[in-house]
Write a protein that holds these residues in place. Sequence first.
Motif, PDB file in Angstrom:
ATOM      1  N   LEU A   1      -3.700  -2.377 -11.999  1.00 34.58           N
ATOM      2  CA  LEU A   1      -3.651  -2.108 -10.565  1.00 34.58           C
ATOM      3  C   LEU A   1      -2.475  -2.821  -9.935  1.00 34.58           C
ATOM      4  O   LEU A   1      -2.131  -3.943 -10.326  1.00 34.58           O
ATOM      5  N   ALA A   2      -1.901  -2.202  -8.931  1.00 37.60           N
ATOM      6  CA  ALA A   2      -0.868  -2.855  -8.143  1.00 37.60           C
ATOM      7  C   ALA A   2      -1.522  -3.989  -7.350  1.00 37.60           C
ATOM      8  O   ALA A   2      -2.741  -3.994  -7.134  1.00 37.60           O
ATOM      9  N   THR A   3      -0.737  -4.946  -6.918  1.00 37.02           N
ATOM     10  CA  THR A   3      -1.261  -6.104  -6.190  1.00 37.02           C
ATOM     11  C   THR A   3      -2.104  -5.672  -4.997  1.00 37.02           C
ATOM     12  O   THR A   3      -3.200  -6.187  -4.782  1.00 37.02           O
ATOM     13  N   GLU A   4      -1.617  -4.725  -4.242  1.00 36.25           N
ATOM     14  CA  GLU A   4      -2.350  -4.247  -3.063  1.00 36.25           C
ATOM     15  C   GLU A   4      -3.722  -3.692  -3.472  1.00 36.25           C
ATOM     16  O   GLU A   4      -4.727  -3.952  -2.813  1.00 36.25           O
ATOM     17  N   ASP A   5      -3.766  -2.952  -4.562  1.00 39.64           N
ATOM     18  CA  ASP A   5      -5.025  -2.386  -5.028  1.00 39.64           C
ATOM     19  C   ASP A   5      -5.971  -3.465  -5.546  1.00 39.64           C
ATOM     20  O   ASP A   5      -7.181  -3.378  -5.358  1.00 39.64           O
ATOM     21  N   ARG A   6      -5.430  -4.487  -6.220  1.00 38.32           N
ATOM     22  CA  ARG A   6      -6.276  -5.587  -6.703  1.00 38.32           C
ATOM     23  C   ARG A   6      -6.917  -6.319  -5.536  1.00 38.32           C
ATOM     24  O   ARG A   6      -8.096  -6.663  -5.569  1.00 38.32           O
ATOM     25  N   VAL A   7      -6.145  -6.553  -4.495  1.00 34.05           N
ATOM     26  CA  VAL A   7      -6.669  -7.239  -3.303  1.00 34.05           C
ATOM     27  C   VAL A   7      -7.760  -6.389  -2.655  1.00 34.05           C
ATOM     28  O   VAL A   7      -8.833  -6.888  -2.313  1.00 34.05           O
ATOM     29  N   ARG A   8      -7.513  -5.098  -2.500  1.00 35.54           N
ATOM     30  CA  ARG A   8      -8.495  -4.198  -1.899  1.00 35.54           C
ATOM     31  C   ARG A   8      -9.780  -4.173  -2.731  1.00 35.54           C
ATOM     32  O   ARG A   8     -10.886  -4.209  -2.191  1.00 35.54           O
ATOM     33  N   PHE A   9      -9.646  -4.139  -4.064  1.00 33.22           N
ATOM     34  CA  PHE A   9     -10.805  -4.129  -4.959  1.00 33.22           C
ATOM     35  C   PHE A   9     -11.597  -5.427  -4.821  1.00 33.22           C
ATOM     36  O   PHE A   9     -12.829  -5.412  -4.701  1.00 33.22           O
ATOM     37  N   ALA A  10     -10.903  -6.564  -4.819  1.00 32.51           N
ATOM     38  CA  ALA A  10     -11.578  -7.864  -4.695  1.00 32.51           C
ATOM     39  C   ALA A  10     -12.314  -7.959  -3.357  1.00 32.51           C
ATOM     40  O   ALA A  10     -13.453  -8.431  -3.298  1.00 32.51           O
ATOM     41  N   LYS A  11     -11.677  -7.504  -2.289  1.00 34.52           N
ATOM     42  CA  LYS A  11     -12.332  -7.546  -0.972  1.00 34.52           C
ATOM     43  C   LYS A  11     -13.590  -6.678  -0.960  1.00 34.52           C
ATOM     44  O   LYS A  11     -14.602  -7.052  -0.374  1.00 34.52           O
TER      45      LYS A  11
END
Length: 89
Positions: free
Chosen positions: A53-63
């Motif tokens: 996942l791109a960084t933005e997607d990883r952050v969205r997933f974690a949130k």
Amino acid sequence: MPRPASEIETGRLEARVPVHIYERMQRAAKRRGMTLTGYLIAMAGEEADVLRLATEDRVRFAKALIDPPAPNVRLARAARRHADLIAPR
């Protein structure tokens, strides 16, 4: 039940690669006690199972894991149907 290897349908793959890359792959396969074909299939299978996942997607997933959204109407209905079907007897 899995079919024997002799019955599995196969496809053909051809690739032209620089000799130094081909030799590296041969050495890697040999170190693992595999044929080059087996090695390439194993490596492709491992890579296919990895989700990057791109960084933005990883952050969205974690949130979403930390603070999941409320279930919508369709999800709530599906959960009720599942509970009705799988209810203990």
